[in-house]
Design an enzyme around this catalytic site. Structure first.
Site, PDB file in Angstrom:
ATOM      1  N   HIS A  48      28.345  41.174  43.118  1.00  0.00           N
ATOM      2  CA  HIS A  48      28.858  42.490  42.718  1.00  0.00           C
ATOM      3  C   HIS A  48      28.318  42.985  41.386  1.00  0.00           C
ATOM      4  CE1 HIS A  48      31.531  41.332  39.369  1.00  0.00           C
ATOM      5  NE2 HIS A  48      31.715  40.215  40.023  1.00  0.00           N
ATOM      6  N   GLU A  63      40.495  34.072  27.246  1.00  0.00           N
ATOM      7  CA  GLU A  63      39.073  33.885  27.598  1.00  0.00           C
ATOM      8  C   GLU A  63      38.173  34.516  26.522  1.00  0.00           C
ATOM      9  OE1 GLU A  63      36.581  35.288  31.199  1.00  0.00           O
ATOM     10  OE2 GLU A  63      37.661  33.563  31.989  1.00  0.00           O
ATOM     11  N   ASP A 104      36.479  40.378  29.992  1.00  0.00           N
ATOM     12  CA  ASP A 104      35.341  41.169  29.510  1.00  0.00           C
ATOM     13  C   ASP A 104      35.131  42.478  30.250  1.00  0.00           C
ATOM     14  OD1 ASP A 104      34.504  40.376  31.985  1.00  0.00           O
ATOM     15  OD2 ASP A 104      33.130  38.830  31.253  1.00  0.00           O
TER      16      ASP A 104
END
Ligand code: UD1
Ligand code: UDP
Length: 370
Positions: A207, A118, A96
């Site tokens: 993050h 994924e 993504d």
């Protein structure tokens, strides 16, 4: 001979695409190119190296304080140029990131089929995580082969009207994890362990773009709260390379040298070692949620929602949110209450597969390219 390009741009893409690259390369009918966009430099190259992979092509686009516009346009142009100069039968992207979406778009513009590893993960909120939820929806909009890790991810795709070429494979991160556990069997204990000894260790990573600034400061304040209650604990914090993240964390926790160990990003074998050694993990990472469930380690997810609901219902994760008070309370509960900790692990049915995802992806690709 069929030409397949596997695209990676950031650390998690490298880790999760590595087993697919290695599996496809075993097939003599496939000419596999590993293309690194270089959205990450050292973090990407290190992760590929951990699996013995060197990129065949590196677009090397990264610059400091890079914007989403910059990443997306550079990857689109760079991958586009590569595809113009090198005829490909299939391009595989993972996950993504902005690399994922822009590389898929470059292939789409050239009528080259896209396989999305994924595929189908959804948080159902375009703002969380940002911009990843949009990246995966946009990528799935131009994907030909959907490699969905779980039934739930496949279901998300069907609800969006996609009915063909959805393959439930498990998550390739489990393949990567098992591979690395095998490779690191004879490795010496990592250096940072010498400072930890028998103290309870909490592994922390953070993050996410939507947490930059005040949210990250709140997370650090929770760490201080926990240290004040439990002076014996040690936080092991491998800092993400992004200065926007590392500067805030280092500044907020600079006075707690007795309880905080900062490291550079750990290589993957060392990080897996650290996960195993930890009492539990505090993280906003996607991949860590999946890995921790595979090694039975509790994770407090410092996010308000997850596109990996299985990690919470059937894995070892708890969605703790980003509020200082909640993080503090939940962390202390796990540290102080062994029954509670055991109950988190007891619900785990390892929802992300058994390490055969890349083999399944190979078999689908083989059939598709026949
Ligand atoms: C990116 C992805 C995110 C993914 C994360 C994994 C996007 C928009 N974001 O976020 O989905 O979860 O990677 O870690 O695709 N940097 C270095 N060296 C490196 C890597 C990064 O110095 O090896 C620094 C650079 O200053 C760079 C900054 O980190 O500008 C941000 O990198 P970027 O890829 O834009 O965002 P991440 O937050 O890493
Ligand atoms: N990881 C690593 N070293 C570290 C921190 C994380 O190898 O110091 C690995 C971790 O095991 C996982 C992946 O990096 O496989 C997660 O990357 P990140 O959190 O950057 O991205 P996300 O999964 O959130 O997209």
């Amino acid at each position: 001979m069929k030409n397949i390009t596997c695209v990676t741009g950031t650390r998690p893409e490298a880790i999760k695409m590595a087993p697919v690259i290695l599996e496809l390369k075993k097939n003599p009918d496939f000419n596999v190119t590993t293309l690194a966009t270089g959205q990450h430099t050292d973090m990407l190259r290190q992760a590929l190296k951990d699996f013995g992979i060197t990129a065949d092509v590196d677009l090397n686009i990264m610059k400091q304080a890079q914007t989403l516009d910059y990443i997306t346009s550079s990857v689109l142009q760079g991958v586009g140029k590569f595809l113009d100069e090198n005829k490909q039968d299939l391009i595989l992207v993972h996950g993504d990131t902005s690399t994922t979406f822009a590389a898929a778009l470059a292939a789409f513009y050239r009528h080259i089929p896209v396989g999305h590893v994924e595929a189908g993960l959804r948080s159902h909120n375009l703002a969380l995580p940002f911009p990843e939820e949009a990246n995966r929806i946009l990528t799935d909009g131009i994907t030909n082969l959907f490699f969905a890790p779980t039934d739930g991810d496949g279901e998300n795709l069907r609800k969006e009207g996609k009915s063909e070429n959805i393959f439930i494979t498990g998550n390739t991160v489990i393949d990567a994890l098992y591979d690395i556990l095998e490779r690191r069997k004879n490795m010496p204990e990592p250096e940072y362990m010498q400072n930890i000894k028998d103290r309870p260790m909490i592994l922390m990573t953070a993050h996410r773009r939507e947490s930059w600034g005040k949210t990250l400061e709140g997370i650090c304040a929770a760490v201080v709260d926990i240290i004040k209650e439990r002076g014996d604990v040690l936080f092991l914090i491998p800092l993400h390379k992004n200065p926007i993240v590392r500067d805030v964390i280092k500044t907020c926790l600079k006075d707690f040298n007795n309880n905080v160990i900062f490291t550079e990003p750990l290589n993957y074998p060392e990080f897996v070692y650290a996960m195993n050694k930890s009492a539990f993990i505090l993280s906003d990472s996607g991949g860590v949620q999946e890995e921790a469930s595979a090694i039975n380690k509790p994770v407090l997810i410092m996010r308000t929602l997850s596109e990996r609901p299985q990690a919470i219902t059937h894995g070892t994760c708890i969605l703790v949110g980003t509020e200082r008070k909640n993080i503090r309370e939940e962390a202390l509960k796990i540290l102080n209450n062994s029954e509670y900790r055991a109950s988190i692990i007891a619900k785990n049915t390892m929802p992300f597969g058994n390490g055969t995802a890349s083999k399944k992806i190979h078999d689908v690709v083989k059939k598709f390219l026949k």
